[in-house]
Design an enzyme around this catalytic site. Structure first.
Site, PDB file in Angstrom:
ATOM      1  N   GLU A 273      13.955  40.078  56.436  1.00  0.00           N
ATOM      2  CA  GLU A 273      12.756  39.244  56.289  1.00  0.00           C
ATOM      3  C   GLU A 273      11.507  39.979  56.790  1.00  0.00           C
ATOM      4  OE1 GLU A 273      13.109  35.330  58.134  1.00  0.00           O
ATOM      5  OE2 GLU A 273      12.552  34.355  56.275  1.00  0.00           O
ATOM      6  N   HIS A 299      38.549  49.245  55.936  1.00  0.00           N
ATOM      7  CA  HIS A 299      39.470  48.940  54.837  1.00  0.00           C
ATOM      8  C   HIS A 299      38.726  48.309  53.674  1.00  0.00           C
ATOM      9  CE1 HIS A 299      42.880  49.724  57.566  1.00  0.00           C
ATOM     10  NE2 HIS A 299      42.010  49.303  58.466  1.00  0.00           N
ATOM     11  N   LYS A 414      10.275  27.213  48.249  1.00  0.00           N
ATOM     12  CA  LYS A 414      10.105  25.938  48.962  1.00  0.00           C
ATOM     13  C   LYS A 414       9.190  25.012  48.169  1.00  0.00           C
ATOM     14  CE  LYS A 414      10.554  27.911  53.596  1.00  0.00           C
ATOM     15  NZ  LYS A 414       9.844  28.228  54.811  1.00  0.00           N
TER      16      LYS A 414
END
Ligand code: PA5
Length: 423
Positions: A273, A299, A414
């Site tokens: 951010e 792995h 938003k």
């Protein structure tokens, strides 16, 4: 004790030195002008600490250990830092037995099943939102309130709730009206840089951690920054990331302990951010953060680091002392004799050797590597690490000449959500 080393040549010539000097000056300016308030959190919070201690010792539920569950409602910078530190230290002797629940996502499946595990009659609620209007946080808070509402007495939360927010935010106004305890986030401290403010300090203190030691650890890193300035290894790293940003555009934090799961997530948010921004002339910058756990991700992702594109740098985070002496038993099993070379070895020795061996292989593959080695996990080392990564983020942001502390890219979504659901 935390040791830091780099295993690549940062190629700092005259131009590099001047870039580092300018970045350091910009960070000093950010601190002195108050543009970024996080820089001074390790050293300017004696009043906050007293207020927190006072609150805990006088609150009728917290002071008498009547609380079973601590419910932290908050998202992003309002919860990730606390979760990171609590996960790092959860097995330390300071941690009291209160269960902690982080409610952050509106996923109903997760929410309902998380709430099922909470004894709401013995819960203390901390609502954290800097803006005081974040939709996830406020919606979950409303939902919890609806569960606590008594049909006759209504909602009586006094002494069972604390709010952490900006002074005069909508949440602050509500809290004052209802007479709830409020702690303020300094206005110039952004969400993802706020864990060393009341945002992290209050819940961590309720859990029993030594928050003074946490701040002391951060203050030690701050002191290194102030004393060593441009000589700091961190700047060499930041300069390398800046200089090679077009080719090496991924930063991997490879942490060799499962206790770092939440810390990795905190780092991803801080880095992503803060540094994913449009730069001058619309150059898009961003060094994609990746968090891995050793040895588990040996792995999985390791193959991509060693043989995939050379677009990554790796920071190994190694915990020297796990303080647990368990060993692989001297047990030779038929057909499995090839694994006997670790018999009798401490688990700690094996995981640390895995870290060393993987690091060697990654260096050999020509990938820029650095190492942060922590002696032991405690409040001091946690505070130190948090502050180190915050400074590193600021240093890279200063070199990129971007605004490290805003997040304009997340606003659009938003607004669209509001439009969509207001119809
Ligand atoms: O770092 C940030 O600024 C964000 O991640 C915020 O912490 C997050 O969006 C939550 O915001 P608020 O604390 O205002 O509820």
């Amino acid at each position: 004790m935390i040791k830091k080393r780099i295993f690549f040549d940062p190629e700092i010539k005259k131009e590099g030195l001047s870039k580092i000097k300018k970045a350091f000056e910009r960070m000093q300016y950010e601190r002195e002008s108050g543009l970024a308030g996080y820089y001074d959190l390790p050293v300017n919070q004696s009043e906050t600490i007293s207020a927190i201690e006072d609150f805990i010792s006088t609150n009728e539920y917290l002071s008498h250990n009547l609380i079973k569950d601590l419910v932290v409602i908050g998202i992003g910078g309002s919860s990730l830092g606390t979760r990171a530190i609590d996960t790092l230290l959860m097995f330390s002797h300071n941690r009291n037995i209160v269960n902690i629940h982080f409610l952050e996502n509106l996923d109903p499946l997760y929410l309902i099943n998380s709430i099922k595990k909470i004894d709401l009659s013995k819960a203390f609620i901390v609502v954290i939102s800097k803006s005081g209007t974040t939709i996830e946080t406020i919606s979950i808070t409303k939902y919890i309130f609806s569960l606590l509402q008594d049909p006759i007495k209504g909602l009586d939360l006094k002494n069972k709730i604390a709010v952490i927010t900006d002074r005069d935010s909508p949440l602050d106004r509500l809290s004052k009206e209802r007479d709830w305890k409020v702690f303020y986030i300094p206005t110039n401290v952004g969400g993802r840089f706020s864990v060393l403010s009341p945002v992290g300090l209050l819940p961590l203190a309720i859990l029993g951690y030594d928050i003074k030691a946490l701040l002391n650890g951060a203050a030690a890193m701050r002191e290194e920054f102030m004393q060593n300035g441009v000589e700091l290894l961190l700047f060499k790293k930041a300069y390398y990331y800046y200089k090679h940003r077009k080719k090496i555009n991924m930063n991997i934090l490879f942490s060799y302990s499962s206790m770092f799961e939440a810390f990795n997530k905190w780092y991803i948010q801080l880095w992503g951010e803060s540094l994913g921004k449009k730069r001058k002339e619309n150059e898009r910058v961003g060094l994609t953060p990746v968090g891995l756990i050793g040895s588990v991700d040996q792995h999985s992702f390791l193959q991509l680091i060693v043989e995939g594109p050379k677009d990554k740098s790796v920071t190994f985070l190694k915990l020297k002392n796990f303080e647990l002496p368990i060993t692989v038993p001297h047990l030779s099993l038929p057909y499995l004799e090839t694994t006997d070379f670790v018999n009798g070895r401490r688990f700690q020795t094996i995981i640390n050797s895995q870290c060393d061996s993987t690091m060697e292989a990654v260096i050999e593959a020509g990938v820029p590597v650095d190492l942060i080695e922590i002696n032991e996990l405690n409040e001091e080392s946690a505070g130190y690490l948090i502050y180190y990564f915050e400074l590193l983020t600021s240093a890279v942001g200063a070199m990129l000449q971007i605004n490290t502390y805003d997040q304009p890219g997340v606003e659009k979504g938003k607004i669209l959500l509001k439009n969509r659901l207001s119809k």
